[in-house]
Write an enzyme that holds these catalytic residues in place. Structure first.
Site, short mmCIF file in Angstrom:
data_model
loop_
_atom_site.label_atom_id
_atom_site.label_comp_id
_atom_site.label_asym_id
_atom_site.label_seq_id
_atom_site.Cartn_x
_atom_site.Cartn_y
_atom_site.Cartn_z
N GLN A 44 75.10 100.05 29.74
CA GLN A 44 75.04 99.83 28.26
C GLN A 44 74.13 98.86 27.78
OE1 GLN A 44 77.82 98.43 25.13
NE2 GLN A 44 77.78 100.62 24.74
N ARG A 102 75.35 105.90 22.82
CA ARG A 102 76.86 105.86 22.12
C ARG A 102 76.72 105.73 20.50
NH1 ARG A 102 82.15 101.92 23.05
NH2 ARG A 102 83.44 103.71 23.68
N GLY A 138 89.26 102.20 27.00
CA GLY A 138 88.82 100.81 26.93
C GLY A 138 89.87 99.95 27.53
N ARG A 139 90.73 99.51 26.26
CA ARG A 139 91.64 98.41 26.48
C ARG A 139 92.56 98.78 27.70
NH1 ARG A 139 92.82 98.73 20.33
NH2 ARG A 139 91.77 100.41 20.76
N TYR A 158 75.60 97.42 15.85
CA TYR A 158 74.33 96.73 16.65
C TYR A 158 73.16 97.24 16.08
CZ TYR A 158 78.37 94.57 18.36
OH TYR A 158 79.61 93.77 18.52
C1 FMN Z 1 87.43 93.36 24.55
C2 FMN Z 1 86.61 94.55 24.01
C3 FMN Z 1 85.09 94.56 24.11
C4 FMN Z 1 84.34 95.64 23.90
N1 FMN Z 1 83.11 95.63 24.06
C5 FMN Z 1 82.41 96.70 23.69
C6 FMN Z 1 81.17 96.97 24.26
O1 FMN Z 1 80.50 95.95 24.75
N2 FMN Z 1 80.28 98.12 23.70
C7 FMN Z 1 80.86 98.94 23.22
O2 FMN Z 1 80.00 99.87 22.90
N3 FMN Z 1 82.30 98.88 22.84
C8 FMN Z 1 82.91 97.90 23.11
N4 FMN Z 1 84.00 97.95 22.81
C9 FMN Z 1 84.91 99.12 22.40
C10 FMN Z 1 85.45 100.05 23.63
O3 FMN Z 1 84.36 100.32 24.46
C11 FMN Z 1 86.15 101.24 23.19
O4 FMN Z 1 85.61 102.18 22.70
C12 FMN Z 1 87.38 100.84 22.27
O5 FMN Z 1 88.30 99.78 22.85
C13 FMN Z 1 88.47 102.07 22.02
O6 FMN Z 1 88.81 102.39 23.15
P1 FMN Z 1 90.30 101.97 23.60
O7 FMN Z 1 91.46 102.52 22.50
O8 FMN Z 1 90.68 103.11 24.78
O9 FMN Z 1 90.35 100.72 23.82
C14 FMN Z 1 84.96 96.62 23.14
C15 FMN Z 1 86.23 96.81 23.10
C16 FMN Z 1 87.19 95.52 23.53
C17 FMN Z 1 88.56 95.83 23.28
#
Ligand code: FMN
Length: 363
Positions: free
Chosen positions: A98, A227, A320-321, A180
């Protein structure tokens, strides 16, 4: 049989299952943007996924906003990433990088160069960001990009894309979500430009379309993804009509030939929505505007993900999480095992603790 765990192919890319690890910024690079050695372990541990999307990675020192984030613009960074993609490929997953140019979401203390952060317009974001030196600090007002700077900025993404391919990535995902730089061009509150790259709908989408086209021309559309996060208000994004903006953007992109379009659902973190209406409407609204694969993240569960795939709404399910504390997430979901909760206070800390030290259920 549950399609979530079945192999599939998107844009010619064979995946061992339909589960994607979301991009997760974890701030484990050194001051020069080189991922630390244990970053390799962290990604390799999670390579039970079909596809891993790397954490947001800057395309230049100018694109950096946060402390300790990695880059893909020096030979040392490329070499470190190559060892990571080798380890991920050895376990059968594919990996996209990314590209995150932070634009106005940046603080000078977090950057290696003295230049002020840049953005489409000189609009200061509300709020504060973390710096290792002085803890939370107000965002500064960014410098508005000159029109004459835009071709070189687009070219920075092209060079980074070539570097990512040299580092063994299967493709790149342009981060136009979460407030961003590319999202700042799209949104009506952050893009006040009057030079043909802003104000009107066609103006606001123009730079993003040019960057996608330039990257696709360099490394192939099938290796190029984007994205977006319509309606997500993170980083002080307030677009007047996010679904209209994103529908027009997707119509202007070569989505039939691209790897995928990745949507982060607007209610992933907060129920507060920016004019996107019902979060349940986001994917059905965008679906007709995506001619290839559509993938999505945001509080998915094994059951909701399988249902969305089986209905044809999405092609891959992004987590993600859950991947943070469950390196063997695919196996756990498949077996219905309990998920470990992540230690949130260690999300952005510099060391291996809370990062590459979460054990799998079966070691
Ligand atoms: C610690 C953390 C860091 C993240 N860093 C990014 C990132 O670098 N780029 C991005 O597009 N989204 C980032 N996100 C969003 C995640 O990619 C994801 O879309 C979001 O956590 C929702 O999915 P989930 O409910 O499965 O966690 C981040 C989320 C968390 C919790």
């Amino acid at each position: 049989m549950n399609s979530l765990y079945e192999p599939t192919t998107i844009a010619g890319l064979a995946l061992q299952n339909r589960i994607v690890m979301a991009p997760l910024t974890r701030n484990r690079a050194d001051a020069m943007g080189v991922p630390k050695p244990f970053v390799r372990d962290y990604y390799a541990q999670r390579a039970g996924a079909g596809l891993i999307v790397s954490e947001g990675t800057q395309t230049s020192f100018a694109g950096q906003g946060y402390c300790r984030t990695p880059g893909i613009h020096t030979p040392e960074q490329v070499a470190a990433w190559k060892s990571i993609t080798d380890a991920v490929h050895a376990r059968g997953a594919k990996m996209f990088m990314q590209f995150m140019h932070c634009g106005r979401i940046a603080h000078p203390l977090n950057r290696q160069i003295p230049d002020a952060p840049v953005a489409p317009s000189a609009v200061r974001p509300a709020g504060q960001m973390w710096t290792d030196q002085q803890q939370l600090q107000d965002f500064p007002t960014p410098r508005a990009l000159e029109t004459a700077e835009l071709p070189a900025l687009a070219n920075e993404f092209v060079t980074a894309a070539r570097n990512a391919i040299a580092a063994g990535f299967d493709g790149v995902e342009l981060h136009a979500a979460n407030g961003y730089l590319l999202n700042q061009f799209l949104a009506s509150n952050t893009n006040l430009r009057t030079d043909g790259y802003g104000t009107t709908l066609q103006g606001r989408i123009r730079f993003v379309v040019e960057v996608v086209e330039a990257v696709a021309a360099a490394i192939g559309a099938a290796r190029t993804a984007i994205r977006v996060s319509p309606g997500h208000m993170f980083n002080d994004i307030v677009d007047a009509n996010p679904l209209e903006t994103h529908s027009a953007l997707l119509d202007a992109l070569p989505t039939a030939r691209m790897a995928y379009v990745h949507v982060m659902l607007p209610d992933a973190f907060s129920p507060q929505l920016n004019n996107a209406g019902d979060p349940q409407a986001v994917l059905p609204t965008l679906r007709p505007h995506v001619k290839g694969a559509l993938i999505a993240a945001g509080n998915l569960t094994a059951a909701s993900a399988a249902a969305m795939i089986e209905s044809g709404l999405i092609q891959l399910a992004v987590f993600g999480r859950p991947f943070i504390a469950n390196p063997d997430l695919v196996e756990r979901l498949k077996g219905g095992a309990a998920l470990t909760a992540p230690r949130e206070q260690l999300f952005y800390t510099p060391d291996a603790e809370g990062y590459s030290d979460y054990p799998p259920l079966v070691a």
